[in-house]
Design an enzyme around this catalytic site. Structure first.
Site, PDB file in Angstrom:
ATOM      1  N   ASP A 128      -5.832   2.511  -3.496  1.00 37.19           N
ATOM      2  CA  ASP A 128      -6.941   2.706  -2.720  1.00 37.19           C
ATOM      3  C   ASP A 128      -7.407   3.766  -1.985  1.00 37.19           C
ATOM      4  OD1 ASP A 128      -5.030   1.869  -0.984  1.00 37.19           O
ATOM      5  OD2 ASP A 128      -6.011  -0.064  -0.238  1.00 37.19           O
ATOM      6  N   ARG A 129      -6.106   4.768  -1.782  1.00 34.28           N
ATOM      7  CA  ARG A 129      -6.187   5.849  -0.835  1.00 34.28           C
ATOM      8  C   ARG A 129      -6.405   7.305  -1.782  1.00 34.28           C
ATOM      9  NH1 ARG A 129      -2.586   5.604   4.529  1.00 34.28           N
ATOM     10  NH2 ARG A 129      -3.120   3.500   5.092  1.00 34.28           N
TER      11      ARG A 129
ATOM     12  N   LYS B 284      -1.834  -9.903  -0.021  1.00 36.25           N
ATOM     13  CA  LYS B 284      -2.921  -9.836   0.536  1.00 36.25           C
ATOM     14  C   LYS B 284      -3.827 -10.957  -0.404  1.00 36.25           C
ATOM     15  CE  LYS B 284      -6.028  -6.310   0.184  1.00 36.25           C
ATOM     16  NZ  LYS B 284      -6.482  -4.894   0.440  1.00 36.25           N
TER      17      LYS B 284
ATOM     18  N   SER C  73       0.713  -1.081  -0.031  1.00 31.42           N
ATOM     19  CA  SER C  73       0.319  -0.093   0.127  1.00 31.42           C
ATOM     20  C   SER C  73       0.875   1.273   0.016  1.00 31.42           C
ATOM     21  CB  SER C  73      -0.847   0.037   1.081  1.00 31.42           C
ATOM     22  OG  SER C  73      -2.010   0.941   1.054  1.00 31.42           O
ATOM     23  N   HIS C  74       0.810   2.080   0.954  1.00 30.52           N
ATOM     24  CA  HIS C  74       1.371   3.262   1.265  1.00 30.52           C
ATOM     25  C   HIS C  74       2.823   3.300   1.887  1.00 30.52           C
ATOM     26  CE1 HIS C  74      -0.902   2.054   4.743  1.00 30.52           C
ATOM     27  NE2 HIS C  74       0.097   2.953   5.381  1.00 30.52           N
TER      28      HIS C  74
ATOM     29  N   THR D  45     -10.937  -0.234  12.669  1.00 31.13           N
ATOM     30  CA  THR D  45     -10.164  -0.220  11.582  1.00 31.13           C
ATOM     31  C   THR D  45      -9.788  -1.090  10.675  1.00 31.13           C
ATOM     32  OG1 THR D  45      -8.824   1.653  13.181  1.00 31.13           O
ATOM     33  CG2 THR D  45      -7.715   0.851  11.016  1.00 31.13           C
TER      34      THR D  45
ATOM     35  N   SER E 126      -8.057   7.549   7.407  1.00 34.34           N
ATOM     36  CA  SER E 126      -6.811   7.350   6.898  1.00 34.34           C
ATOM     37  C   SER E 126      -6.885   7.264   5.191  1.00 34.34           C
ATOM     38  CB  SER E 126      -6.370   5.894   7.361  1.00 34.34           C
ATOM     39  OG  SER E 126      -7.186   5.129   6.889  1.00 34.34           O
TER      40      SER E 126
ATOM     41  N   ASP F 182      -2.453   6.507  -3.384  1.00 36.84           N
ATOM     42  CA  ASP F 182      -1.234   5.844  -2.663  1.00 36.84           C
ATOM     43  C   ASP F 182      -0.611   4.642  -3.535  1.00 36.84           C
ATOM     44  OD1 ASP F 182      -3.465   3.960  -2.352  1.00 36.84           O
ATOM     45  OD2 ASP F 182      -2.410   3.118  -0.579  1.00 36.84           O
TER      46      ASP F 182
ATOM     47  N   LYS G 233     -11.393   0.036  -0.489  1.00 35.60           N
ATOM     48  CA  LYS G 233     -11.516   1.541  -0.667  1.00 35.60           C
ATOM     49  C   LYS G 233     -10.798   1.934  -2.036  1.00 35.60           C
ATOM     50  CE  LYS G 233      -7.364   2.074   2.129  1.00 35.60           C
ATOM     51  NZ  LYS G 233      -7.245   1.370   3.094  1.00 35.60           N
TER      52      LYS G 233
ATOM     53  N   ASP H  38      -0.830   1.683  -4.158  1.00 33.98           N
ATOM     54  CA  ASP H  38      -1.867   0.411  -4.767  1.00 33.98           C
ATOM     55  C   ASP H  38      -3.061   1.199  -5.128  1.00 33.98           C
ATOM     56  OD1 ASP H  38      -2.501   0.807  -2.184  1.00 33.98           O
ATOM     57  OD2 ASP H  38      -3.557  -1.319  -2.034  1.00 33.98           O
TER      58      ASP H  38
END
Ligand code: G1P
Ligand code: ZN
Length: 546
Positions: A284-285, A129, A116-117, A347, A368, A280, A379, A282
Site C-alpha cells: 500500500d505504500r 486487520k 505492512s512495512h 494519521t 508516510s 512496502d 492507500k 503489503d
C-alpha cells in the site's frame, strides 16, 4: 452435505489486543501464543452482526506465519457460519487488491494478514486487520468494539479439519463453507487498466524510457511483473526483487530513503534509470524517485493532485482532497488553486474512508509514503507508481522537471520526518505529557529564532458521521508559518517511536533547491528544545530520517 465438527474452545482474554493505527500488530512470537490469534479472530466475528452466511476475502503479504494463520482463520470462519471465503492463491493478496476485491464482488469484508512495512520472519512482526464492506479498514468504532470483545472473550469456534491446499486455483469446500482460491493479481490489474492509459505508458517504454521498480521481496512483486512487464511491456529488468519471501530476504520492506537503500543509491548514481519506485510489505505504500531526485510523499500527493486531469479516470476533475494532519500542506495550495476542498484528518488511512464514501474527496495521502484515491479504500502503492508513469507518458519531461515546475508554481514545502525508534515507553509518554502541559505557555516564546504563534493537540470530528477522535498529535505553529508536529507511533511493536514532523514553506526562486535538512535546521533545533528530546529520552539524534 459436508459435515465438519465445530469445536467450542474455552479461552481467557489477552489484555493487549487493541488495534493500533492499522490493525493488531505484534511480534510473531506473541501471535504464536496458544489462542492468541484465535481470540482476536473470534472477537472480530463476534463483533460483526452479519457474519453468518457472509462472504469474505482473506489473504496476506506472504510474511512468515501467513500460511499458518490463514488455515486457522479458514477453520474459524467455517465454524462461525461464513458462507464463502475468497482466498488469494498461496495466501497472497496485497492490501489494495483486497480492498478492490471486497468492492468489486460486494463482499461483507476482508481479513488482511500483514504488518505492512515492519520486518518479517520468525523474529519479526505479524499483523491482522479487518476491512469492512466499503473495502476500507474498519473505523475506530468497530476496532474499539473488537478490542472490547477481546477483553471479555471466553470461547472461540473452530472446525476440526485438515489444512486446505491453497496452491491450486478453483473452488473447494470446508464443511458448508465454500473456499474460492483466486488469482491475487487479476482483479486488481483490471482495475488499474481502467484507471490509467496503459497504451500511453507502453509507448513511453517503447521510446527507451527506463525504470527500476523494487518490490523489496514483498507482495507487489507478482503484481508489478504482471502489470509492468506482461501488460505494459516494460523490459523484464524494470522490476527487481520480485519474489515475495517470508522474511523479505532479511530486509525491512519499507520504501524510504533508509530502508530502500540500494534503489536510492542507484537513482542517485550516474547510471540511474529515468524513474525509480518501491512499495512496502503489503503493497500500500510507494516511494517515487527520478534520476537524482527523491519526491517526498507530500510533494507527490500535491503533484498528482495538480496533474490529475491528465489521467483518464480523473479527467473530469477531483471532488476534493484529504491529507493526514502531519502531511505537508503542499496539497492545500494545489486544492486552493483548483478550487476544491482539502480535508485534514488524523494519521491512518481509516479516517479517509468516510470522506471517500461520501464523495467529498477523490485523492488522499499521507506523508508516510501512502497515496490513494476513491478507486479502493486503502492507500495503493502500484496505483501511485502507475499515476506517475501515466503523467510522465503525457508530459514527456523528467521527474526532476515535473517537481521543479511544481515548486516554481506553488512554492516548496520543505518537509522531513525524524523518528526516534525503540524508546522506553514511559519516557516517550513523559515527553508527550510534558509537551501537553507546556502548550498554553508556549505562545510568544522563541526557540531557535522561531516565535510560537499557536500550539495545540489535534483532535478531529469526522464531517460525515461526527465521530470525534482526540489526542492525535501536538502541533506547534510559528510566526513564519513553519510547523512542528509530535506524535507517538501507533504501529510499532517494540518500545515507543516518537515521530517529529518538520515543515517550512519557501517561495523564493533562489531558495527552492536547498538541502532539506539544512532548510529545516531551525525547526529541527526548535523541536529538540521544545520537547527536550535529549533530556527526556537520552537520544541526541533520530534513528530514521525520511
Ligand atoms: C504509520 C504512519 C501512518 C500510516 C500507518 C500505516 O503509523 O505514520 O501514516 O497510516 O503507519 O501504514 P504510525 O506508526 O505513525 O502510527
Ligand atoms: Zn503497508
Amino acid at each position: 452435505m459436508n459435515t465438519t465438527e465445530i469445536k467450542e474452545i474455552k479461552t481467557t482474554p489477552f489484555k493487549d489486543q487493541r488495534p493500533g493505527t492499522s490493525g493488531l500488530r505484534k511480534k510473531v512470537e506473541v501471535f504464536k501464543k496458544p489462542h492468541y490469534l484465535e481470540n482476536f479472530v473470534q472477537s472480530i466475528f463476534d463483533t460483526l452482526p452479519k457474519i453468518k452466511g457472509s462472504q469474505l476475502v482473506l489473504g496476506g503479504d506472504g510474511r512468515y506465519y501467513n500460511d499458518v494463520a490463514i488455515q486457522t482463520i479458514l477453520k474459524m470462519a467455517c465454524a462461525n457460519g461464513v458462507a464463502k471465503v475468497k482466498v488469494g492463491q498461496n495466501g497472497f493478496l496485497s492490501t489494495p487488491a483486497t480492498s478492490c476485491i471486497i468492492r468489486k464482488y460486494g463482499l461483507y469484508g476482508g481479513i488482511i494478514l500483514s504488518a505492512s512495512h515492519n520486518p518479517g520472519g520468525p523474529d519479526g512482526d505479524f499483523g491482522i486487520k479487518y476491512n469492512i464492506e466499503n473495502g476500507g479498514p474498519a473505523p475506530e468504532k468497530i476496532t474499539e468494539a473488537i478490542y472490547k470483545r477481546s477483553c471479555e472473550i471466553d470461547r472461540y469456534y473452530i472446525v476440526d479439519a485438515p489444512d486446505i491446499d491453497l496452491s491450486k486455483l478453483g473452488t473447494t469446500k470446508l464443511g458448508n463453507m465454500e473456499i474460492e482460491i483466486i488469482d491475487p493479481v487479476k482483479d486488481y490489474a483490471e482495475l488499474m487498466q481502467e484507471i490509467f492509459d496503459f497504451n500511453k505508458i507502453s509507448d513511453l517504454f517503447r521510446s527507451g524510457f527506463t525504470m527500476c521498480y523494487d518490490a523489496l521481496h514483498a507482495i507487489t512483486g507478482p503484481y508489478a511483473r504482471r502489470i509492468f512487464v506482461d501488460m505494459i511491456g516494460a523490459p523484464t529488468y524494470s522490476v527487481v526483487n520480485y519474489n515475495p519471501l517470508p522474511d523479505f530476504d532479511g530486509g525491512h520492506p519499507d520504501p524510504n530513503l533508509t530502508y530502500a537503500k540500494s534503489l536510492v543509491d542507484l537513482m542517485m548514481s550516474d547510471n540511474a534509470p529515468d524513474f525509480g519506485a518501491a512499495s512496502d510489505g503489503d503493497g500500500d505504500r510507494n516511494m517515487i524517485l527520478g534520476r537524482k531526485v527523491f519526491v517526498t510523499p507530500s510533494d507527490s500527493l500535491a503533484i498528482l493532485t495538480a496533474n490529475a486531469s491528465l489521467i483518464p479516470r480523473y479527467k473530469n476533475g477531483l471532488k476534493g482532497v484529504a491529507r493526514s494532519m502531519p502531511t505537508s500542506r503542499a496539497v492545500d495550495l494545489v486544492a486552493k488553486d483548483l478550487g476544491i476542498n482539502c480535508f485534514e484528518t488524523p494519521t491512518g488511512w481509516k479516517f479517509f474512508g468516510s470522506l471517500l464514501d461520501a464523495e467529498l474527496v477523490t485523492i488522499c495521502g499521507e506523508e508516510s509514503f501512502g497515496t490513494g484515491s476513491d478507486h479502493v479504500r486503502e492507500k495503493d502503492g502500484l496505483w501511485a507508481v502507475l499515476f506517475w508513469l501515466n503523467l510522465l507518458a503525457e508530459k514527456r519531461s523528467s521527474v526532476k522537471e515535473i517537481v521543479k515546475e511544481h515548486w516554481i508554481k506553488f512554492g516548496r514545502n520543505y518537509y522531513s520526518r525524524h523518528d526516534y525508534e525503540e524508546l522506553d515507553q514511559d519516557k516517550a509518554n513523559l515527553l508527550i505529557e510534558s509537551l501537553k502541559e507546556k502548550l498554553s505557555n508556549l505562545i510568544g516564546k522563541e526557540f531557535s529564532g522561531l516565535r510560537v504563534k499557536h500550539a495545540d493537540e489535534f483532535s478531529y470530528e469526522d464531517p460525515v458521521d461526527h465521530f470525534v477522535t482526540t489526542g492525535q498529535g501536538i502541533r506547534i505553529f510559528f510566526e513564519d508559518d513553519s510547523r512542528i508536529v509530535f506524535r507517538l507511533s501507533g504501529t510499532g511493536t517494540k518500545g515507543a517511536t516518537l515521530r517529529v514532523y518538520l515543515e517550512r514553506y519557501e517561495k523564493k526562486l533562489e531558495a527552492l533547491e536547498l538541502d532539506t535538512q539544512i532548510a529545516l535546521e531551525k525547526q529541527i533545533n526548535a523541536a529538540k528544545e521544545i520537547a527536550q528530546i535529549k533530556e527526556i529520552t537520552g537520544r541526541d539524534k533520530p534513528s530514521v530520517i525520511t
